[in-house]
Motif scaffolding. Sequence first.
Motif, PDB file in Angstrom:
ATOM      1  N   SER A  78      -8.304   9.328  -2.936  1.00  0.00           N
ATOM      2  CA  SER A  78      -8.604  10.326  -1.904  1.00  0.00           C
ATOM      3  C   SER A  78     -10.031  10.174  -1.405  1.00  0.00           C
ATOM      4  CB  SER A  78      -8.384  11.742  -2.443  1.00  0.00           C
ATOM      5  OG  SER A  78      -7.047  11.941  -2.830  1.00  0.00           O
ATOM      6  N   GLY A  79     -10.924   9.730  -2.292  1.00  0.00           N
ATOM      7  CA  GLY A  79     -12.290   9.495  -1.874  1.00  0.00           C
ATOM      8  C   GLY A  79     -12.396   8.409  -0.820  1.00  0.00           C
ATOM      9  N   PHE A  80     -11.658   7.316  -1.011  1.00  0.00           N
ATOM     10  CA  PHE A  80     -11.620   6.255  -0.004  1.00  0.00           C
ATOM     11  C   PHE A  80     -11.029   6.775   1.308  1.00  0.00           C
ATOM     12  CE2 PHE A  80     -11.452   3.269  -3.775  1.00  0.00           C
ATOM     13  CZ  PHE A  80     -12.709   2.731  -3.560  1.00  0.00           C
ATOM     14  N   GLN A  81      -9.992   7.591   1.213  1.00  0.00           N
ATOM     15  CA  GLN A  81      -9.360   8.116   2.413  1.00  0.00           C
ATOM     16  C   GLN A  81     -10.286   9.062   3.163  1.00  0.00           C
ATOM     17  OE1 GLN A  81      -5.741   9.770   0.811  1.00  0.00           O
ATOM     18  NE2 GLN A  81      -4.657   7.819   0.864  1.00  0.00           N
ATOM     19  N   ALA A  82     -11.011   9.897   2.439  1.00  0.00           N
ATOM     20  CA  ALA A  82     -11.946  10.810   3.085  1.00  0.00           C
ATOM     21  C   ALA A  82     -13.006  10.029   3.855  1.00  0.00           C
ATOM     22  CB  ALA A  82     -12.604  11.705   2.034  1.00  0.00           C
ATOM     23  N   GLU A  83     -13.483   8.945   3.265  1.00  0.00           N
ATOM     24  CA  GLU A  83     -14.463   8.101   3.950  1.00  0.00           C
ATOM     25  C   GLU A  83     -13.855   7.479   5.202  1.00  0.00           C
ATOM     26  OE1 GLU A  83     -17.254   4.150   3.058  1.00  0.00           O
ATOM     27  OE2 GLU A  83     -16.098   5.089   1.445  1.00  0.00           O
ATOM     28  N   ALA A  84     -12.602   7.023   5.104  1.00  0.00           N
ATOM     29  CA  ALA A  84     -11.934   6.406   6.253  1.00  0.00           C
ATOM     30  C   ALA A  84     -11.755   7.395   7.395  1.00  0.00           C
ATOM     31  CB  ALA A  84     -10.580   5.847   5.825  1.00  0.00           C
ATOM     32  N   PHE A  85     -11.474   8.654   7.065  1.00  0.00           N
ATOM     33  CA  PHE A  85     -11.234   9.676   8.085  1.00  0.00           C
ATOM     34  C   PHE A  85     -12.495  10.455   8.449  1.00  0.00           C
ATOM     35  CE2 PHE A  85      -6.768   9.662   6.200  1.00  0.00           C
ATOM     36  CZ  PHE A  85      -6.255   8.875   7.221  1.00  0.00           C
ATOM     37  N   ASP A  86     -13.622  10.037   7.880  1.00  0.00           N
ATOM     38  CA  ASP A  86     -14.907  10.680   8.171  1.00  0.00           C
ATOM     39  C   ASP A  86     -14.890  12.170   7.814  1.00  0.00           C
ATOM     40  OD1 ASP A  86     -17.562  10.590   8.977  1.00  0.00           O
ATOM     41  OD2 ASP A  86     -17.098  11.125  11.052  1.00  0.00           O
ATOM     42  N   VAL A  87     -14.283  12.474   6.672  1.00  0.00           N
ATOM     43  CA  VAL A  87     -14.264  13.837   6.153  1.00  0.00           C
ATOM     44  C   VAL A  87     -15.268  13.925   5.004  1.00  0.00           C
ATOM     45  CG1 VAL A  87     -12.880  15.585   4.963  1.00  0.00           C
ATOM     46  CG2 VAL A  87     -11.862  14.226   6.797  1.00  0.00           C
ATOM     47  N   PRO A  88     -16.236  14.833   5.054  1.00  0.00           N
ATOM     48  CA  PRO A  88     -17.214  14.947   3.975  1.00  0.00           C
ATOM     49  C   PRO A  88     -16.544  15.226   2.632  1.00  0.00           C
ATOM     50  CG  PRO A  88     -17.884  16.243   5.888  1.00  0.00           C
ATOM     51  CD  PRO A  88     -16.479  15.795   6.140  1.00  0.00           C
ATOM     52  N   VAL A 131       5.486  -7.453  -6.045  1.00  0.00           N
ATOM     53  CA  VAL A 131       4.539  -7.828  -4.992  1.00  0.00           C
ATOM     54  C   VAL A 131       4.507  -9.352  -4.817  1.00  0.00           C
ATOM     55  CG1 VAL A 131       3.070  -5.787  -5.073  1.00  0.00           C
ATOM     56  CG2 VAL A 131       2.706  -7.608  -6.720  1.00  0.00           C
ATOM     57  N   PRO A 132       5.609  -9.953  -4.359  1.00  0.00           N
ATOM     58  CA  PRO A 132       5.621 -11.404  -4.173  1.00  0.00           C
ATOM     59  C   PRO A 132       4.652 -11.881  -3.103  1.00  0.00           C
ATOM     60  CG  PRO A 132       7.587 -10.417  -3.233  1.00  0.00           C
ATOM     61  CD  PRO A 132       6.905  -9.346  -4.013  1.00  0.00           C
ATOM     62  N   ASP A 133       4.165 -10.973  -2.261  1.00  0.00           N
ATOM     63  CA  ASP A 133       3.186 -11.353  -1.240  1.00  0.00           C
ATOM     64  C   ASP A 133       1.775 -10.923  -1.631  1.00  0.00           C
ATOM     65  OD1 ASP A 133       3.637  -8.641  -1.013  1.00  0.00           O
ATOM     66  OD2 ASP A 133       3.617  -8.618   1.183  1.00  0.00           O
ATOM     67  N   ARG A 134       1.521 -10.847  -2.914  1.00  0.00           N
ATOM     68  CA  ARG A 134       0.218 -10.372  -3.389  1.00  0.00           C
ATOM     69  C   ARG A 134      -0.941 -11.171  -2.787  1.00  0.00           C
ATOM     70  NH1 ARG A 134      -1.488  -9.508  -9.767  1.00  0.00           N
ATOM     71  NH2 ARG A 134      -3.642  -8.824  -9.395  1.00  0.00           N
ATOM     72  N   SER A 135      -0.790 -12.475  -2.633  1.00  0.00           N
ATOM     73  CA  SER A 135      -1.878 -13.317  -2.145  1.00  0.00           C
ATOM     74  C   SER A 135      -1.965 -13.366  -0.629  1.00  0.00           C
ATOM     75  CB  SER A 135      -1.731 -14.745  -2.690  1.00  0.00           C
ATOM     76  OG  SER A 135      -0.523 -15.326  -2.236  1.00  0.00           O
ATOM     77  N   THR A 136      -0.960 -12.832   0.067  1.00  0.00           N
ATOM     78  CA  THR A 136      -0.936 -12.923   1.527  1.00  0.00           C
ATOM     79  C   THR A 136      -0.852 -11.571   2.222  1.00  0.00           C
ATOM     80  OG1 THR A 136       1.485 -13.191   1.505  1.00  0.00           O
ATOM     81  CG2 THR A 136       0.134 -15.204   1.458  1.00  0.00           C
ATOM     82  N   TYR A 137      -0.731 -10.492   1.466  1.00  0.00           N
ATOM     83  CA  TYR A 137      -0.607  -9.157   2.064  1.00  0.00           C
ATOM     84  C   TYR A 137      -1.810  -8.889   2.961  1.00  0.00           C
ATOM     85  CZ  TYR A 137       0.208  -4.103   2.325  1.00  0.00           C
ATOM     86  OH  TYR A 137       0.428  -2.818   2.756  1.00  0.00           O
ATOM     87  N   ASP A 138      -1.551  -8.396   4.190  1.00  0.00           N
ATOM     88  CA  ASP A 138      -2.614  -8.343   5.191  1.00  0.00           C
ATOM     89  C   ASP A 138      -3.348  -7.009   5.269  1.00  0.00           C
ATOM     90  OD1 ASP A 138      -0.646  -6.798   6.339  1.00  0.00           O
ATOM     91  OD2 ASP A 138      -0.728  -7.759   8.312  1.00  0.00           O
ATOM     92  N   ARG A 139      -3.117  -6.106   4.331  1.00  0.00           N
ATOM     93  CA  ARG A 139      -3.889  -4.863   4.293  1.00  0.00           C
ATOM     94  C   ARG A 139      -4.832  -4.894   3.097  1.00  0.00           C
ATOM     95  NH1 ARG A 139      -1.146  -0.400   6.700  1.00  0.00           N
ATOM     96  NH2 ARG A 139      -2.766   0.962   5.887  1.00  0.00           N
ATOM     97  N   GLU A 140      -6.069  -4.464   3.315  1.00  0.00           N
ATOM     98  CA  GLU A 140      -7.029  -4.432   2.224  1.00  0.00           C
ATOM     99  C   GLU A 140      -6.639  -3.363   1.210  1.00  0.00           C
ATOM    100  OE1 GLU A 140     -11.861  -3.839   1.507  1.00  0.00           O
ATOM    101  OE2 GLU A 140     -11.019  -3.920   3.548  1.00  0.00           O
ATOM    102  N   LEU A 141      -6.822  -3.668  -0.072  1.00  0.00           N
ATOM    103  CA  LEU A 141      -6.569  -2.705  -1.132  1.00  0.00           C
ATOM    104  C   LEU A 141      -7.907  -2.164  -1.643  1.00  0.00           C
ATOM    105  CD1 LEU A 141      -3.759  -4.506  -3.177  1.00  0.00           C
ATOM    106  CD2 LEU A 141      -3.522  -2.892  -1.281  1.00  0.00           C
ATOM    107  N   LEU A 142      -7.944  -0.876  -1.892  1.00  0.00           N
ATOM    108  CA  LEU A 142      -9.154  -0.228  -2.382  1.00  0.00           C
ATOM    109  C   LEU A 142      -8.824   0.596  -3.623  1.00  0.00           C
ATOM    110  CD1 LEU A 142     -10.490   1.090   1.061  1.00  0.00           C
ATOM    111  CD2 LEU A 142     -11.283  -0.918  -0.173  1.00  0.00           C
ATOM    112  N   PRO A 143      -9.413   0.233  -4.762  1.00  0.00           N
ATOM    113  CA  PRO A 143     -10.279  -0.919  -5.008  1.00  0.00           C
ATOM    114  C   PRO A 143      -9.481  -2.221  -5.024  1.00  0.00           C
ATOM    115  CG  PRO A 143      -9.858   0.224  -7.051  1.00  0.00           C
ATOM    116  CD  PRO A 143      -9.231   1.058  -5.971  1.00  0.00           C
ATOM    117  N   ALA A 144     -10.168  -3.332  -4.818  1.00  0.00           N
ATOM    118  CA  ALA A 144      -9.500  -4.620  -4.655  1.00  0.00           C
ATOM    119  C   ALA A 144      -8.759  -5.063  -5.905  1.00  0.00           C
ATOM    120  CB  ALA A 144     -10.532  -5.683  -4.247  1.00  0.00           C
ATOM    121  N   ASP A 145      -9.196  -4.608  -7.078  1.00  0.00           N
ATOM    122  CA  ASP A 145      -8.581  -5.066  -8.329  1.00  0.00           C
ATOM    123  C   ASP A 145      -7.501  -4.124  -8.843  1.00  0.00           C
ATOM    124  OD1 ASP A 145     -10.122  -2.903  -9.088  1.00  0.00           O
ATOM    125  OD2 ASP A 145     -10.967  -3.877 -10.866  1.00  0.00           O
TER     126      ASP A 145
END
Length: 390
Positions: free
Chosen positions: A154-164, A307-321
């Motif tokens: 939710s913290g990442f989402q709040a940052e994405a939506f510019d919600v304090p 997730v057979p497309d783990r290496s090619t999925y085109d959306r960033e994951l947060l956190p990446a790991d």
Amino acid sequence: MRVLRNLALDLVLVSLRVGLRLLSRVVPTSRSVVLSASPETEGNGVEVARALLGRYTGTIVWLRDGGPVPVEVEALADRGMVLVPKASPAGLWAYLRAEAVLFTHGLYGSPRPVPRKPVVNLFHGDGPKDVRPARGVGAPMASTYLVGSTTLFSGFQAEAFDVPRDRLLLTGNPRTDQLWRDLTPHQLAALGITGPYVVWLPTFRQPRAVGAVRVHDAAVVRDDAAAGLAGLLAGLADRGLQLVVKPHPMDADRRRTPGVVTIDDDDLARVGVGLYPLLGSSAGLVTDYSSAWVDYLLVDRPIAFLVPDRSTYDRELLPADVLDWAPGEVVDNDPWTQPFAEFFADLDTHGRRGSSLRLSVAERIGLNPTTTAADDLVTELVKRGVLDSA
């Protein structure tokens, strides 16, 4: 054709954003709220409406996209909720007169809120996908508050939506209240489910045009999930379990696969069943980058990640790991020797084998363990003055 559609949609949304923001400054508000959910059976919208009907004394207006009224929405209307077409003067007027606005996927282009009309983004789950609107499709979803269930996602989402951060309401996803509502054998049979089952919830890769959503012209994205399904289906069959797939509403791939029970939103609406009661009655979950696994941690049952497309999925994951510490077996694009072996072992112990891992992940992401998320949200909105009283 797609370019023209997107341009026309952009023009309409910009006009609504500007016009409604200006009018919201001067049109007097009434004791009312408006709710918009997409699809209309989206649990976050339905459960907030249910909670408001039990506590809010003003008028609750549900903005409709059209078509048959879902059973869940009709039941709420029978209790006093007012149904108004979204694309109508009455819908726009209800928006302008409301003392608060709540939505799951944006509304009328999501005008920036004015102080006298708080806007609450119920959203549709906490997950690892980057939700910034610049990523191909989507539009800005301006809001005063954002609802979530985890400190991490939710913290990442709040940052994405510019919600304090101080306007991030970690009261839980209201839809999770449905996880503990039992389904009858008759309801399940009407969906083609005749015994114990596991739910497969893949997120969408290639979006289709649905409602007021822009669609980009990227190359078709394939996840090749079928390559991993044979072993999954065989292992589930050995255990007397069916595999039930619910495609994402925006997924261009409707997931019609032999041996799999495919259920879409129309099927659920026909039977009067929500997705989350279906999840709550399942023996386990197979998913990928979807937010559903976060909610499913609440019931503490086996989870696997296909997730057979783990290496090619085109959306960033947060956190990446995130997939390195996911709360269940990850079946990815590495050579598979015994795919789903850990998942099957967990199913064989009714979830006991993987329970400690799921608990540790729930703690890591800061999951709110509430079973009354919708009511908790209403309480918080009253506390913050979004609603006069409830």
